[in-house]
Design a protein around this motif. Structure first.
Motif, mmCIF file in Angstrom:
data_model
loop_
_atom_site.group_PDB
_atom_site.id
_atom_site.type_symbol
_atom_site.label_atom_id
_atom_site.label_comp_id
_atom_site.label_asym_id
_atom_site.label_seq_id
_atom_site.Cartn_x
_atom_site.Cartn_y
_atom_site.Cartn_z
ATOM 1 N N ALA A 1 0.854 -1.194 0.000
ATOM 2 C CA ALA A 1 0.000 0.000 0.000
ATOM 3 C C ALA A 1 0.883 1.235 0.000
ATOM 4 C CB ALA A 1 -0.902 -0.014 1.224
ATOM 5 N N ASP A 2 0.591 2.173 -0.896
ATOM 6 C CA ASP A 2 1.462 3.344 -1.051
ATOM 7 C C ASP A 2 0.670 4.425 -1.784
ATOM 8 O OD1 ASP A 2 3.442 5.221 -1.701
ATOM 9 O OD2 ASP A 2 4.973 3.671 -1.942
ATOM 10 N N MET A 3 0.400 5.524 -1.119
ATOM 11 C CA MET A 3 -0.411 6.586 -1.704
ATOM 12 C C MET A 3 0.414 7.745 -2.251
ATOM 13 S SD MET A 3 -3.651 6.599 0.939
ATOM 14 C CE MET A 3 -4.697 7.534 -0.178
ATOM 15 N N ARG A 4 1.734 7.569 -2.348
ATOM 16 C CA ARG A 4 2.576 8.654 -2.837
ATOM 17 C C ARG A 4 2.313 8.953 -4.314
ATOM 18 N NH1 ARG A 4 8.492 6.696 -1.355
ATOM 19 N NH2 ARG A 4 7.505 4.680 -1.843
ATOM 20 N N THR A 5 2.499 10.191 -4.693
ATOM 21 C CA THR A 5 2.426 10.582 -6.097
ATOM 22 C C THR A 5 3.714 10.173 -6.799
ATOM 23 O OG1 THR A 5 3.426 12.747 -5.726
ATOM 24 C CG2 THR A 5 1.025 12.578 -5.456
ATOM 25 N N ASP A 6 3.725 10.297 -8.111
ATOM 26 C CA ASP A 6 4.933 9.962 -8.865
ATOM 27 C C ASP A 6 6.121 10.815 -8.420
ATOM 28 O OD1 ASP A 6 3.529 8.098 -10.266
ATOM 29 O OD2 ASP A 6 3.373 9.263 -12.117
ATOM 30 N N ASP A 7 5.867 12.087 -8.113
ATOM 31 C CA ASP A 7 6.955 12.975 -7.685
ATOM 32 C C ASP A 7 7.556 12.540 -6.358
ATOM 33 O OD1 ASP A 7 6.664 14.533 -9.927
ATOM 34 O OD2 ASP A 7 5.377 16.017 -8.952
ATOM 35 N N GLU A 8 6.738 11.939 -5.509
ATOM 36 C CA GLU A 8 7.214 11.508 -4.191
ATOM 37 C C GLU A 8 7.878 10.135 -4.222
ATOM 38 O OE1 GLU A 8 4.138 13.139 -0.943
ATOM 39 O OE2 GLU A 8 3.185 12.011 -2.575
ATOM 40 N N TYR A 9 7.567 9.372 -5.221
ATOM 41 C CA TYR A 9 8.021 7.982 -5.297
ATOM 42 C C TYR A 9 9.466 7.947 -5.788
ATOM 43 C CZ TYR A 9 7.702 2.992 -6.581
ATOM 44 O OH TYR A 9 7.888 1.646 -6.693
ATOM 45 N N ASP A 10 10.330 7.204 -5.091
ATOM 46 C CA ASP A 10 11.758 7.328 -5.356
ATOM 47 C C ASP A 10 12.417 6.089 -5.961
ATOM 48 O OD1 ASP A 10 11.532 5.696 -3.176
ATOM 49 O OD2 ASP A 10 12.713 6.948 -1.810
ATOM 50 N N ASN A 11 11.624 5.098 -6.368
ATOM 51 C CA ASN A 11 12.211 3.906 -6.986
ATOM 52 C C ASN A 11 12.335 4.149 -8.491
ATOM 53 O OD1 ASN A 11 12.674 1.349 -8.183
ATOM 54 N ND2 ASN A 11 11.809 0.323 -6.382
ATOM 55 N N GLU A 12 13.506 4.549 -8.933
ATOM 56 C CA GLU A 12 13.706 4.932 -10.326
ATOM 57 C C GLU A 12 13.524 3.751 -11.269
ATOM 58 O OE1 GLU A 12 14.049 7.907 -11.766
ATOM 59 O OE2 GLU A 12 13.658 8.728 -9.782
#
Length: 231
Positions: free
Chosen positions: A61-72
């Motif tokens: 479960a992860d509600m982060r936006t693309d900008d917040e998400y850090d798995n390149e």
């Protein structure tokens, strides 16, 4: 982990002549009774079959936006480059039961890199299109139109994952463990047991074929069972 495409194809072809009930019996004999995934995980079409080493994908479960998400690797979809000929994409959604965690474009990308199908302990989107993909078996818990982004995210690629079991709450799957599925269900076979399971399952299939032929020819069922010890 063995990524020899010729060896993988040869083992997959041997599994193609077997069925999950026979393979489960062998695992049970070997003291590994808890290798059957949750029976709610089924093929989109009853005729679909799948066999190959697991390419594992963990979701949480992860509600982060693309900008917040850090798995390149996931954001740029470069993780597809790690797939290999004959692998089965295996996705653990960590109990999320609403979103579609994999779909047609992800499947097309997987297939282009050599994957032979997908098993999702979670949900699939684009069911109609997936049903039309040639030689692409899909096993899933449910179908959903709901986008997974901003609800769940991939948290690990080619790492040990937990999938839901039938006789146990969780089954550990390591990258390269074998996945074998048909209309009865999906079985997880530890990589170091695959050769022994195949050899024994083929032996059992031979016994069952002889039993079947003798019964069809009119032999007494009890006599055949006494002779072979198997029905």
């Amino acid at each position: 982990m063995d990524r020899d495409s010729t060896a993988i194809a040869a083992k997959a072809a041997r599994f193609g002549k077997l069925y999950t009930a026979a393979v489960y019996d062998i695992l049970d004999e070997m003291g590994l009774p808890n290798q059957c995934m949750d029976l709610d995980i089924r093929a989109l079409d009853r005729g679909m079959r799948i066999a190959g080493p697991a390419f594992t994908v963990a979701c949480t479960a992860d509600m982060r936006t693309d900008d917040e998400y850090d798995n390149e690797e996931v954001k740029t979809f470069t993780f597809f480059r790690r797939m290999y000929e004959g692998c089965v994409v295996l996705i653990s959604a960590a109990g999320e039961r609403k979103a579609g965690h994999w779909g047609e474009l992800m499947s097309t990308g997987s297939k282009s890199k050599g994957s032979v199908g997908v098993v999702v302990d979670g949900g699939i989107r684009d069911g109609n299109i997936l049903m039309g993909m040639e030689n692409w078996p899909v096993f899933t818990r449910y179908l959903s139109p709901i986008e997974s982004r901003r609800r769940t995210r991939i948290s690990g690629i080619e790492v040990p994952i937990a999938v839901t079991g039938t006789l146990t709450s969780q089954i550990r799957v390591n990258p390269g463990d074998w996945i074998f599925g048909d209309m009865d269900g999906v079985i997880v076979i530890p990589a170091d047991k695959v050769d022994a399971v195949l050899d024994r399952a083929e032996e059992i299939m031979g016994i069952e074929n002889r039993s079947r032929n003798e019964i069809r020819a009119g032999a007494d069922v009890a006599d055949v069972y006494a002779k072979y010890g198997r029905l």
